[in-house]
Design a protein around this motif. Sequence first.
Motif, mmCIF file in Angstrom:
data_model
loop_
_atom_site.group_PDB
_atom_site.id
_atom_site.type_symbol
_atom_site.label_atom_id
_atom_site.label_comp_id
_atom_site.label_asym_id
_atom_site.label_seq_id
_atom_site.Cartn_x
_atom_site.Cartn_y
_atom_site.Cartn_z
ATOM 1 N N ARG A 11 -20.733 72.735 -33.540
ATOM 2 C CA ARG A 11 -20.373 72.036 -32.297
ATOM 3 C C ARG A 11 -21.447 72.265 -31.234
ATOM 4 N N ARG A 12 -21.956 73.484 -31.150
ATOM 5 C CA ARG A 12 -23.020 73.784 -30.174
ATOM 6 C C ARG A 12 -24.305 73.027 -30.497
ATOM 7 N N ALA A 15 -23.782 69.438 -29.552
ATOM 8 C CA ALA A 15 -23.819 69.329 -28.092
ATOM 9 C C ALA A 15 -25.253 69.464 -27.572
ATOM 10 N N THR A 92 -21.446 76.486 -16.156
ATOM 11 C CA THR A 92 -22.048 75.150 -16.070
ATOM 12 C C THR A 92 -23.265 75.127 -15.147
ATOM 13 N N LEU A 142 -23.907 68.918 -19.185
ATOM 14 C CA LEU A 142 -23.139 68.324 -20.285
ATOM 15 C C LEU A 142 -23.015 69.296 -21.452
ATOM 16 N N PHE A 143 -24.107 69.976 -21.785
ATOM 17 C CA PHE A 143 -24.040 70.967 -22.851
ATOM 18 C C PHE A 143 -22.983 72.020 -22.533
ATOM 19 N N HIS A 145 -20.431 71.770 -20.577
ATOM 20 C CA HIS A 145 -19.096 71.159 -20.624
ATOM 21 C C HIS A 145 -18.627 70.968 -22.068
ATOM 22 N N TRP A 146 -19.503 70.461 -22.899
ATOM 23 C CA TRP A 146 -19.130 70.180 -24.289
ATOM 24 C C TRP A 146 -18.891 71.450 -25.108
ATOM 25 N N THR A 147 -19.461 72.561 -24.681
ATOM 26 C CA THR A 147 -19.312 73.800 -25.442
ATOM 27 C C THR A 147 -18.449 74.831 -24.713
#
Length: 151
Positions: A11-12, A15, A92, A142-143, A145-147
């Motif tokens: 997932r990382r 992302a 973040t 975004l990275f 947030h997504w992780t």
Amino acid sequence: MTMSTSPRWPRRLLAFVGALLIAAAWGAIVQTQFNLQQLLPFVDIPLRVRLQTTLHDLAAFGSLYALMLLVAWLPAFVVAMWLARRWPGVRTPLYALAAGVAVVVAIRATDAAVPPPVLIDATRSLAGLLAMAAGCVIGGALFAHWTRPAD
């Protein structure tokens, strides 16, 4: 395997790649538009030509810029990850700042190492440099947030 025990690295990685591609596309578009803007006093640039040039630069310059971001972001994100473990409340902003600072350092280091005065003409001005960095700030945020850790 349940969702909570599944590996985090795929997932990382996804992302990271997604954030990197967004930042690279942003940078390619910014540099194209800055360059075209410099030509406007001398020549009219129809919208069709502007769009074609932008698409060309997305493919040609975007891939080179993505490589530059990859090299710059890897150490910056390691530092951001280390700091985010200590201060999770600012995770973040840490990733956003790391990505933005990393690209400015990479651009200026490249400019110092290559023969032309600047590799990316849009970065001759502070406005151009900050516009390029803005895409990285967004990518870093975004990275993060997504992780983000699951609640």
